[in-house]
Write an enzyme that holds these catalytic residues in place. Structure first.
Site, PDB file in Angstrom:
ATOM      1  N   LYS A   1       0.868  -1.187   0.000  1.00 17.47           N
ATOM      2  CA  LYS A   1       0.000   0.000   0.000  1.00 17.47           C
ATOM      3  C   LYS A   1       0.902   1.233   0.000  1.00 17.47           C
ATOM      4  O   LYS A   1       1.218   1.805   1.047  1.00 17.47           O
ATOM      5  CB  LYS A   1      -0.889  -0.060   1.241  1.00 17.47           C
TER       6      LYS A   1
HETATM    7  N1  PMP Z   1      -7.524  -2.586  -3.285  1.00 21.68           N
HETATM    8  C1  PMP Z   1      -7.007  -1.376  -3.050  1.00 21.68           C
HETATM    9  C2  PMP Z   1      -6.280  -0.690  -4.164  1.00 21.68           C
HETATM   10  C3  PMP Z   1      -7.128  -0.764  -1.792  1.00 21.68           C
HETATM   11  O1  PMP Z   1      -6.606   0.445  -1.566  1.00 21.68           O
HETATM   12  C4  PMP Z   1      -7.813  -1.447  -0.768  1.00 21.68           C
HETATM   13  C5  PMP Z   1      -7.989  -0.760   0.560  1.00 21.68           C
HETATM   14  N2  PMP Z   1      -6.909  -0.911   1.411  1.00 21.68           N
HETATM   15  C6  PMP Z   1      -8.316  -2.741  -1.051  1.00 21.68           C
HETATM   16  C7  PMP Z   1      -8.163  -3.268  -2.331  1.00 21.68           C
HETATM   17  C8  PMP Z   1      -9.001  -3.599  -0.059  1.00 21.68           C
HETATM   18  O2  PMP Z   1      -8.837  -3.239   1.221  1.00 21.68           O
HETATM   19  P1  PMP Z   1      -8.408  -4.129   2.453  1.00 21.68           P
HETATM   20  O3  PMP Z   1      -7.279  -5.053   2.075  1.00 21.68           O
HETATM   21  O4  PMP Z   1      -8.002  -3.117   3.461  1.00 21.68           O
HETATM   22  O5  PMP Z   1      -9.624  -4.871   2.785  1.00 21.68           O
END
Ligand code: PMP
Length: 304
Positions: free
Chosen positions: A154
């Site tokens: 991320k």
């Molecule tokens: N894809 C992207 C690009 C994201 O930014 C997120 C949010 N963090 C998700 C999927 C799914 O979120 P999480 O893994 O936090 O459930």
């Protein structure tokens, strides 16, 4: 709504004192890594859903970017809980971020002169999307290619692509974007994952071109354990959109959000029954709500 205090490099400081120099590395080059974590109001209020998993992803992202967090996973989990307590809140979002500040403006993050910062802030944001099924559009812009970044991390930089996709579809009056990958298969929403249902079989795009972690894994686990359905991780082509009965987005912010329609690049609109009371999407939405609000005993250990 603003939080009153944030944790900045281990100090608890008033929110207004948390300012950053405009000549800071991550602001200019997008090399920060962050998390987006939900705090839920439960009977033993407040609780954080899958805190350790989020902090582990933060460490993974930091490792990808060569940012050396000077704390342990346990310490950062404790700091997140502390911030929630210190602000005396119920249902909020927590935002840990690891970023480079001042010291050097060359591209290398290995320069010992650059200051590394770890901040944890939080703010109130009850619901990201409406409860009603949303209308989605496939934008012209494609998801960033996995050969150009680490899709499992991320990293702020990856979100420039998400912002472009969101702006494109908002200008066309749709609720959200659904990005295709550079091979033309369905990838994800700018910040959530997607699932499709056909004849009670469940499908989701395979890993590789998506951020696959927290909510997606929860939903796969719950389909398996509670509904005896094995989710199939496959490549899904937009030409197949008309074959599905239901579609929904999942993620920390969106939780489980039913999709009412998807409009493809050729402006064809496909409609889904995801919002119906008897749909599998509605069932999953209810289970997810129970899990995150601590009313499904087998998942209580996911709340901190
Ligand atoms: N894809 C992207 C690009 C994201 O930014 C997120 C949010 N963090 C998700 C999927 C799914 O979120 P999480 O893994 O936090 O459930």
């Amino acid at each position: 709504m603003k939080t009153t205090h944030i944790r900045h490099n281990w100090q608890l400081i008033p929110r207004d004192a948390a300012t950053e120099d405009v000549v800071s590395h991550s602001l200019h080059y997008g090399g920060a890594v962050f998390e987006w974590i939900r705090v839920y109001s439960t009977e033993q209020w407040p609780k954080i859903f899958k805190l350790r998993e989020h902090i582990e992803r933060l460490f993974y992202s930091a490792k990808v970017m060569d940012l050396k967090i000077p704390y342990s996973v346990d310490e950062l989990c404790a700091a997140c809980l502390q911030v929630v307590k210190e602000n005396g809140i119920d249902a909020w979002y927590l935002r840990p971020i690891v970023y480079l500040g001042t010291g050097a403006m060359g591209l290398s993050v290995l320069d010992k002169e650059i200051e590394l910062n770890v901040s944890i802030s939080l703010w109130k944001w009850w619901k990201y999307l409406s409860n009603d099924p949303i209308n989605v559009k496939i934008p012209r812009i494609r998801r960033v290619d996995p050969s150009t970044t680490d899709m499992n991390a991320k990293i702020s930089w990856n979100y420039a692509n998400s912002i472009l996709a969101s702006s494109e579809i908002k200008k066309a009056w749709f609720d959200e974007a659904l990005l295709l990958d550079t091979s033309g298969y369905i990838a994800e929403w700018p910040w959530e994952n997607i699932f499709f249902i056909k004849n009670e079989e469940v499908f989701t795009p395979a890993e590789g071109g998506i951020l696959p972690w927290i909510t997606r894994a929860t939903v796969i686990e719950v389909f398996n354990k509670e509904l005896d359905i094995i989710v199939q991780e496959v490549n899904i082509h937009p030409d197949e959109l008309g074959e599905y009965d239901e579609a929904f987005f999942v993620g920390t912010a969106a939780e489980v959000t039913p999709i009412g329609s998807i409009t493809n690049e050729k402006r064809q609109k496909f409609e889904y029954t995801s919002g119906n009371e008897e749909s599998l999407t509605t069932h999953m939405k209810e289970l997810y709500h129970q899990i995150t609000h601590g009313t499904l005993p087998t998942y209580m250990h996911r709340l901190s």
